[in-house]
Motif scaffolding. Structure first.
Motif, mmCIF file in Angstrom:
data_model
loop_
_atom_site.group_PDB
_atom_site.id
_atom_site.type_symbol
_atom_site.label_atom_id
_atom_site.label_comp_id
_atom_site.label_asym_id
_atom_site.label_seq_id
_atom_site.Cartn_x
_atom_site.Cartn_y
_atom_site.Cartn_z
ATOM 1 N N VAL A 194 7.618 -11.416 58.812
ATOM 2 C CA VAL A 194 7.343 -11.835 60.189
ATOM 3 C C VAL A 194 5.846 -11.765 60.468
ATOM 4 O O VAL A 194 5.260 -12.680 61.059
ATOM 5 C CB VAL A 194 8.127 -10.974 61.186
ATOM 6 C CG1 VAL A 194 7.658 -11.237 62.614
ATOM 7 C CG2 VAL A 194 9.631 -11.247 61.066
ATOM 8 N N LEU A 197 4.121 -14.643 58.595
ATOM 9 C CA LEU A 197 4.413 -15.938 59.189
ATOM 10 C C LEU A 197 3.696 -16.089 60.526
ATOM 11 O O LEU A 197 3.199 -17.179 60.854
ATOM 12 C CB LEU A 197 5.925 -16.109 59.383
ATOM 13 C CG LEU A 197 6.362 -17.448 59.985
ATOM 14 C CD1 LEU A 197 5.915 -18.617 59.106
ATOM 15 C CD2 LEU A 197 7.876 -17.485 60.184
ATOM 16 N N ILE A 223 11.567 -23.201 61.684
ATOM 17 C CA ILE A 223 11.599 -21.736 61.727
ATOM 18 C C ILE A 223 10.663 -21.257 62.826
ATOM 19 O O ILE A 223 9.590 -21.821 63.050
ATOM 20 C CB ILE A 223 11.197 -21.114 60.379
ATOM 21 C CG1 ILE A 223 9.850 -21.669 59.895
ATOM 22 C CG2 ILE A 223 12.289 -21.311 59.340
ATOM 23 C CD1 ILE A 223 9.329 -20.971 58.644
ATOM 24 N N ILE A 225 9.522 -17.466 65.220
ATOM 25 C CA ILE A 225 9.567 -16.003 65.306
ATOM 26 C C ILE A 225 10.203 -15.631 66.636
ATOM 27 O O ILE A 225 9.817 -16.145 67.690
ATOM 28 C CB ILE A 225 8.159 -15.398 65.194
ATOM 29 C CG1 ILE A 225 7.569 -15.710 63.819
ATOM 30 C CG2 ILE A 225 8.208 -13.883 65.418
ATOM 31 C CD1 ILE A 225 6.138 -15.285 63.661
ATOM 32 N N ILE A 234 12.673 -13.774 61.867
ATOM 33 C CA ILE A 234 12.446 -15.201 61.677
ATOM 34 C C ILE A 234 13.751 -15.913 62.008
ATOM 35 O O ILE A 234 14.804 -15.596 61.444
ATOM 36 C CB ILE A 234 12.016 -15.507 60.232
ATOM 37 C CG1 ILE A 234 10.695 -14.807 59.907
ATOM 38 C CG2 ILE A 234 11.865 -17.023 60.036
ATOM 39 C CD1 ILE A 234 10.254 -14.977 58.460
#
Length: 354
Positions: A194, A197, A223, A225, A234
């Motif tokens: 996380v 990303l 995708i 968060i 995610i």
């Protein structure tokens, strides 16, 4: 990129030199042959003077109890693990045959930065330490990490000093800039995925992660968060009314998300993958290798991976091409290098290369 690495007195390696490193490097061998040790050595070399690496589970291979977790005190600059614990359970086993008086030496020859060196050694502590956990007083060893250039240029010395029940003091002297970053991928860590990303989304550099996931699961449209019950996760859009936590789609999408986010966040550095094939079906190896190679080229990342899977090695040989991958077999503390053309011939002849 690193062109070679030499490892001395580290775990199972008395003296091991690995030459002709490339963009994608795969290590195979029996259990306890040193595959993970090579990744750890590269991880340590990338630390460039960060004392927290000495307490990293990636390196020490032991769980550190929560009550002595390595969280620095900003006032006293003390890292709390109790004196004696880290030495007996973590640091001493790092030295080949427990020979703590023989320094560990890790040298990497980099095409841009020259010869980078890390030396890990011990030195008798000057201060007497009184610990309530021991029946007698002791003079525990200091642990020294010296990073620098082998030609004798800039260097940084980290001295970790046991301080009885108070933990470990840290002294830092010298100046040495960190030349490259490393990401170590072992067991999937959702929290770390996380964080990585999130960084990539902020930089608008996350498209490659989605593309990589889609190679494993084409149903994933996007995708994001999100937060579920105070935990950041995610979330994947697979065409249902709600987005689903990525890990609920199975080990494959989660694994490729870990690999892709890790690779994309260490631009110019190294990605270290322990057990590349973990959580992946062999039918997906081709797609994963392609996706990872694309990210590695785009972000100038050098990949080092271990595996026990013959299918994994064969897949890399078939789909990468153009002088890749570089394959190495470890046994008895030594390494046999299979250049790409030799590896291809060995696979064609159905030779056992693992």
């Amino acid at each position: 990129m690193l062109k070679s690495i030499r490892i001395r007195n580290y775990r199972s390696f008395k003296d091991c030199k690995i030459d002709d490193l490339g963009r994608i490097n795969i290590f195979a061998g029996m259990n306890n042959s040193g595959k993970t040790t090579v990744l750890e050595a590269l991880f340590l070399l990338s630390a460039a003077g960060n004392p927290r690496f000495a307490f990293s589970p990636t390196v020490v291979r032991v769980g550190i109890p929560a009550e002595i977790a390595p969280l620095s005190n900003p006032v006293t600059n003390v890292i709390p693990p109790a004196a004696g614990y880290m030495w007996s359970t973590a640091w001493q086993p790092m030295f080949h045959e427990l020979a703590t008086r023989t320094p560990i030496e890790i040298v990497g020859d980099h095409e841009s930065w020259g010869s980078l060196q890390l030396t890990i050694s011990t030195e008798r502590s000057e201060a007497l330490v009184l610990s309530s956990n021991a029946d007698t007083s002791d003079h525990p060893d200091d642990l020294l990490f010296r990073h620098g250039r082998r030609d004798g240029g800039e260097s940084r010395l980290i001295r970790i000093k046991p301080q009885g029940d108070t933990g470990y003091g840290v002294d830092v002297t010298g100046d040495f800039d960190m030349h490259f970053q490393a990401a170590f991928v072992g067991i999937d860590n959702i929290t770390l995925d996380v964080e990585r990303l999130s960084k990539l989304k902020k930089e608008k550099a996350d498209a490659s992660v989605l593309e990589a996931i889609q190679k494993v699961d084409a149903s994933v449209k996007s995708i994001e968060i999100g937060v579920l019950d105070t935990h950041a996760v995610i979330l994947a859009d697979v065409g249902l009314s709600d987005r689903l936590p990525l890990q609920t789609l199975g080990a494959g999408p989660q694994r490729i998300a870990t690999l892709a986010t890790s690779a994309a966040t260490v631009a110019g550095g190294v990605l270290l993958i322990d057990e590349f094939d973990a959580g992946l079906h062999h039918s997906k190896f081709d797609d994963v290798w392609r996706a990872l190679h694309d990210i590695a080229v785009d972000r100038d990342v050098q990949v080092f991976a271990t595996t026990h899977s013959y299918e994994c090695v064969r897949s890399a040989d078939e789909v990468l091409g153009d002088g890749e991958p570089n394959f190495y077999r470890l046994q008895d503390g030594q390494v046999t290098n299979y250049p790409p053309d030799v590896l291809a011939d060995a696979i064609a002849a159905r030779m056992e290369v693992r």
